[in-house]
Design a protein around this motif. Structure first.
Motif, PDB file in Angstrom:
ATOM      1  N   ILE A   2      58.111  12.657 -11.885  1.00  0.00           N
ATOM      2  CA  ILE A   2      57.000  12.009 -12.562  1.00  0.00           C
ATOM      3  C   ILE A   2      56.146  13.036 -13.294  1.00  0.00           C
ATOM      4  O   ILE A   2      55.921  14.154 -12.814  1.00  0.00           O
ATOM      5  CB  ILE A   2      56.156  11.213 -11.543  1.00  0.00           C
ATOM      6  N   SER A   6      51.206  12.556 -18.176  1.00  0.00           N
ATOM      7  CA  SER A   6      51.375  11.262 -18.844  1.00  0.00           C
ATOM      8  C   SER A   6      50.658  10.158 -18.077  1.00  0.00           C
ATOM      9  O   SER A   6      50.096   9.234 -18.676  1.00  0.00           O
ATOM     10  CB  SER A   6      52.859  10.927 -18.998  1.00  0.00           C
ATOM     11  N   VAL A   7      50.664  10.234 -16.751  1.00  0.00           N
ATOM     12  CA  VAL A   7      49.942   9.243 -15.951  1.00  0.00           C
ATOM     13  C   VAL A   7      48.446   9.328 -16.245  1.00  0.00           C
ATOM     14  O   VAL A   7      47.770   8.306 -16.388  1.00  0.00           O
ATOM     15  CB  VAL A   7      50.204   9.455 -14.448  1.00  0.00           C
ATOM     16  N   LYS A   8      47.937  10.547 -16.355  1.00  0.00           N
ATOM     17  CA  LYS A   8      46.513  10.743 -16.665  1.00  0.00           C
ATOM     18  C   LYS A   8      46.175  10.172 -18.042  1.00  0.00           C
ATOM     19  O   LYS A   8      45.156   9.485 -18.216  1.00  0.00           O
ATOM     20  CB  LYS A   8      46.188  12.236 -16.627  1.00  0.00           C
ATOM     21  N   GLU A  10      47.734   7.774 -19.700  1.00  0.00           N
ATOM     22  CA  GLU A  10      47.814   6.315 -19.635  1.00  0.00           C
ATOM     23  C   GLU A  10      46.577   5.731 -18.962  1.00  0.00           C
ATOM     24  O   GLU A  10      46.036   4.710 -19.406  1.00  0.00           O
ATOM     25  CB  GLU A  10      49.076   5.903 -18.873  1.00  0.00           C
ATOM     26  N   PHE A  11      46.133   6.382 -17.900  1.00  0.00           N
ATOM     27  CA  PHE A  11      44.944   5.887 -17.213  1.00  0.00           C
ATOM     28  C   PHE A  11      43.723   5.978 -18.119  1.00  0.00           C
ATOM     29  O   PHE A  11      42.953   5.013 -18.235  1.00  0.00           O
ATOM     30  CB  PHE A  11      44.690   6.665 -15.928  1.00  0.00           C
ATOM     31  N   ARG A 182      53.819   6.222  -8.841  1.00  0.00           N
ATOM     32  CA  ARG A 182      52.999   6.154 -10.051  1.00  0.00           C
ATOM     33  C   ARG A 182      51.713   5.350  -9.819  1.00  0.00           C
ATOM     34  O   ARG A 182      50.644   5.705 -10.320  1.00  0.00           O
ATOM     35  CB  ARG A 182      53.828   5.545 -11.188  1.00  0.00           C
ATOM     36  N   HIS A 183      51.797   4.271  -9.064  1.00  0.00           N
ATOM     37  CA  HIS A 183      50.615   3.459  -8.782  1.00  0.00           C
ATOM     38  C   HIS A 183      49.608   4.255  -7.945  1.00  0.00           C
ATOM     39  O   HIS A 183      48.394   4.113  -8.125  1.00  0.00           O
ATOM     40  CB  HIS A 183      51.007   2.175  -8.052  1.00  0.00           C
ATOM     41  N   LEU A 185      49.153   7.498  -8.058  1.00  0.00           N
ATOM     42  CA  LEU A 185      48.486   8.447  -8.951  1.00  0.00           C
ATOM     43  C   LEU A 185      47.413   7.763  -9.785  1.00  0.00           C
ATOM     44  O   LEU A 185      46.323   8.300  -9.988  1.00  0.00           O
ATOM     45  CB  LEU A 185      49.515   9.117  -9.861  1.00  0.00           C
ATOM     46  N   ARG A 186      47.709   6.553 -10.266  1.00  0.00           N
ATOM     47  CA  ARG A 186      46.712   5.812 -11.040  1.00  0.00           C
ATOM     48  C   ARG A 186      45.490   5.513 -10.172  1.00  0.00           C
ATOM     49  O   ARG A 186      44.347   5.596 -10.644  1.00  0.00           O
ATOM     50  CB  ARG A 186      47.298   4.509 -11.582  1.00  0.00           C
ATOM     51  N   HIS A 189      43.310   8.615  -9.924  1.00  0.00           N
ATOM     52  CA  HIS A 189      42.512   8.804 -11.139  1.00  0.00           C
ATOM     53  C   HIS A 189      41.355   7.806 -11.184  1.00  0.00           C
ATOM     54  O   HIS A 189      40.252   8.141 -11.646  1.00  0.00           O
ATOM     55  CB  HIS A 189      43.389   8.660 -12.377  1.00  0.00           C
TER      56      HIS A 189
END
Length: 205
Positions: A2, A6-8, A10-11, A182-183, A185-186, A189
């Motif tokens: 992951i 990119s997760v950051k 997107e959030f 991934r959830h 990590l969101r 944030h």
């Protein structure tokens, strides 16, 4: 694996219009709600009491327990290199059965490819045929953890011309195939963002 960055991103894009509402505040007993007006999509609540913080809502729910003031805990133990969060350390503070790490097909494929690349020179048989067998009998099962691990455990390839050329996986059950969810990590944030929003509002009051 992951991509934390990119997760950051997107959030950050999902909360540009979010607002905070304080539903309850009594010392370390807090209930904050974060929503974009008119919708609950990507909205969440932060609830704290001494030693505990819960995030719930449209994101995954997680319960953390560590310091008396969990806002201080999350605000001071994040890493800039990980986008302001600390997923491994914070994951160790998760209470209950919520999963903060899950099986990663990408990590599985990466480890299988790296293992083949490192061992190919020691294989006395047809390396092309070996790689084809790995693709068909191991990598093809990469989407499910149980099937992936079984494929590794059961794989054995013997060259048709050189029976001494034998390839199999040893200690594959010990391979680290879990990556951050991934959830999860969101949600991390969202916690950090919410604390910053709350403290900025209190500082300007």
């Amino acid at each position: 694996m992951i991509d934390l960055a990119s997760v950051k991103r997107e959030f950050d894009l999902s909360v540009t219009e979010h607002e905070m509402k304080i539903l309850h505040e009594d010392g370390l007993y807090r209930h904050l709600r974060f929503r974009r007006p008119g919708t609950g999509i990507y909205g969440w609540d932060l609830i704290t009491w001494p030693g505990h913080l819960v995030i719930s809502g449209d994101l995954e729910s997680f319960h953390f327990s560590r310091d008396a003031d969990m806002f201080d805990f999350f605000a001071t133990s994040g890493h800039r290199s990980e986008g302001g969060i600390n997923p491994h350390y914070w994951g160790e503070k998760v209470e209950g059965t919520s999963q903060w790490r899950t099986f990663s097909p990408e990590l599985f494929i990466k480890l299988v490819v790296e293992d083949f690349w490192e061992r190919r020179h020691d294989y006395a048989g047809d390396v092309v045929a070996l790689w084809r067998a790995i693709r068909e009998d191991v990598l093809a099962w990469s989407e499910d953890e149980s099937e992936a691990r079984n494929a590794l455990h059961n794989f054995r390839h013997r060259d048709k011309r050189n029976l001494d050329a034998d390839f199999e996986y040893y200690d594959s059950w010990e391979w680290p195939l879990l990556d951050y969810d991934r959830h999860y990590l969101r949600s991390l944030h969202a916690i950090v963002w919410g604390i910053q929003k709350y403290r900025a509002t209190r500082a300007s009051a």
